[in-house]
Design an enzyme around this catalytic site. Structure first.
Site, PDB file in Angstrom:
ATOM      1  N   ASP A 156      -0.295  13.416  13.011  1.00 32.76           N
ATOM      2  CA  ASP A 156      -0.252  13.555  11.551  1.00 32.76           C
ATOM      3  C   ASP A 156      -1.685  13.638  11.028  1.00 32.76           C
ATOM      4  O   ASP A 156      -2.096  12.849  10.183  1.00 32.76           O
ATOM      5  CB  ASP A 156       0.494  12.373  10.928  1.00 32.76           C
ATOM      6  CG  ASP A 156       0.761  12.581   9.436  1.00 32.76           C
ATOM      7  OD1 ASP A 156       0.716  13.737   8.976  1.00 32.76           O
ATOM      8  OD2 ASP A 156       1.014  11.580   8.735  1.00 32.76           O
ATOM      9  N   LEU A 216       0.822  -1.212   0.000  1.00 34.36           N
ATOM     10  CA  LEU A 216       0.000   0.000   0.000  1.00 34.36           C
ATOM     11  C   LEU A 216       0.851   1.254   0.000  1.00 34.36           C
ATOM     12  O   LEU A 216       0.582   2.198  -0.744  1.00 34.36           O
ATOM     13  CB  LEU A 216      -0.932   0.000   1.214  1.00 34.36           C
ATOM     14  CG  LEU A 216      -1.970  -1.123   1.279  1.00 34.36           C
ATOM     15  CD1 LEU A 216      -2.811  -0.974   2.536  1.00 34.36           C
ATOM     16  CD2 LEU A 216      -2.846  -1.126   0.051  1.00 34.36           C
ATOM     17  N   THR A 217       1.865   1.286   0.851  1.00 35.63           N
ATOM     18  CA  THR A 217       2.741   2.452   0.913  1.00 35.63           C
ATOM     19  C   THR A 217       4.033   2.067   1.601  1.00 35.63           C
ATOM     20  O   THR A 217       4.104   1.044   2.299  1.00 35.63           O
ATOM     21  CB  THR A 217       2.065   3.616   1.660  1.00 35.63           C
ATOM     22  OG1 THR A 217       2.920   4.767   1.620  1.00 35.63           O
ATOM     23  CG2 THR A 217       1.828   3.260   3.120  1.00 35.63           C
ATOM     24  N   LYS A 242       1.496  -3.454   9.211  1.00 32.79           N
ATOM     25  CA  LYS A 242       2.518  -2.410   9.327  1.00 32.79           C
ATOM     26  C   LYS A 242       3.794  -3.091   9.812  1.00 32.79           C
ATOM     27  O   LYS A 242       3.834  -3.621  10.924  1.00 32.79           O
ATOM     28  CB  LYS A 242       2.069  -1.315  10.292  1.00 32.79           C
ATOM     29  CG  LYS A 242       0.767  -0.651   9.905  1.00 32.79           C
ATOM     30  CD  LYS A 242       0.435   0.522  10.798  1.00 32.79           C
ATOM     31  CE  LYS A 242       1.325   1.703  10.524  1.00 32.79           C
ATOM     32  NZ  LYS A 242       0.888   2.915  11.263  1.00 32.79           N
TER      33      LYS A 242
END
Length: 327
Positions: A184, A34-35, A57
């Site tokens: 964030d 995904l990233t 993650k």
């Protein structure tokens, strides 16, 4: 955590080389990148059973760090994120559930959230509805309706958008009320959860198919142990092609990516959180910048100290503008 388009998914699966060896029980067979950030990688995969989609993650070892320091930092950051997420869930906030984790191997498995980011939704509204409104031309959604009908539809859609921003303000206010700052807070880290049926409405439902809804670890495990069929999750293409604002604006606001979150009740930290969100609106959605004020108005009504935070936000704005001007 938004679903990528088919093109992105194909690119990720065909061109990505997994330079990091993933810890057990994860394999590259059902992995979609995904990233990738400075600290780790984020994948879409499954957890425990093939019927349990999740976000993985993973913080791989950093060869430039001393091994002892690297393990300490990885453990501290993974535990901090997991603790914040568990606290938010306990307080009733909409955040991804923690499915599992291992700080020794550096991974955290989180609930997969079906939906779109607020950034995507605002982009669709601005570029579709906004451009059509300026052009003054009937579009496919109006079906050649009269000018009065078009204006009424536009007002109704705008009201739905305002309501979405009110939900954003309430969600951020509730987060700050329980003593958590996101760190964030951008429109890319706010999602709208879309409650989807597991089957198209035109098809009859079967006994073994369960609605997606909001799942917990226990319910997903129970479904797997009972031998129930896997939910028919919408494909990335189906999700990305649902461009009607009426569909996209429905759903609860879910906050994601708590990697920089802290547990604090300081007005300064809360104001900086809001300032980051305001700058995200200014930079990413200049045509929708006015919507931020509605979110802040509702934020000011969510908890006792919210008005003080908004006053501190004005001071943070001045400092930010001064730094931007000086360079």
């Amino acid at each position: 955590m938004a679903l990528p388009t088919d093109d992105n998914a194909d690119t990720a699966s065909s061109t990505s080389t997994y330079v990091h060896k993933l810890p057990e029980p994860f394999t590259t067979s059902d992995l979609v990148v995904l990233t990738q950030g400075a600290e780790g990688l984020v994948y879409r995969t499954t957890f425990l059973t093939p019927n349990t989609p999740c976000v993985l993650k993973y913080r791989p070892p950093k060869p430039y760090r001393h091994p002892t320091l690297d393990k300490r930092l990885t453990k501290a950051r993974l535990l901090a994120e997991a603790r914040v997420l568990v606290k938010c869930r306990r307080e009733g906030l909409q955040v991804p559930a923690v499915l599992g984790g291992d700080w020794e191997d550096g991974w955290l498995a989180l609930e997969w959230v079906d939906g779109r980011t607020v950034r995507e939704v605002l982009d669709i509204w601005v570029h579709k509805l906004g451009m059509r409104a300026r052009d003054g031309k009937p579009d496919e959604t109006t079906g050649g309706a009269s000018e009065g009908d078009v204006e009424a539809q536009k007002k109704e859609q705008e009201e739905r958008l305002w309501e979405m921003m009110r939900k954003v303000g309430r969600a951020v206010g509730r987060l700050h009320e329980i003593g958590v700052c996101h760190g964030d807070l951008t429109t890319s880290n706010l999602m709208i959860r879309h409650e989807r049926s597991t089957q198209p409405s035109s098809q009859p439902s079967t006994e073994n198919v369960r609605p997606r809804g909001r799942q917990t670890v226990s319910t997903m495990r129970e479904a797997a142990m009972n031998g129930e069929g896997p939910p028919q999750y919408p494909s990335a293409d189906a999700t990305s092609r649902s461009n009607e604002p009426e569909d996209l604006l429905e759903g609860a606001i879910v906050m994601i990516d708590f990697g920089l979150a802290t547990q604090t009740v300081q007005d300064e930290d809360r104001a900086v959180d809001l300032y980051v969100l305001e700058r995200a609106f200014t930079a990413t959605h200049p045509a929708a910048e006015h919507l931020f004020q509605e979110a802040m108005r509702v934020y000011g009504e969510t908890f006792k100290g919210a008005k003080k935070v908004l006053k501190r936000l004005a001071d943070v704005r001045l400092r930010g503008r001064k730094r931007t001007m000086i360079g």
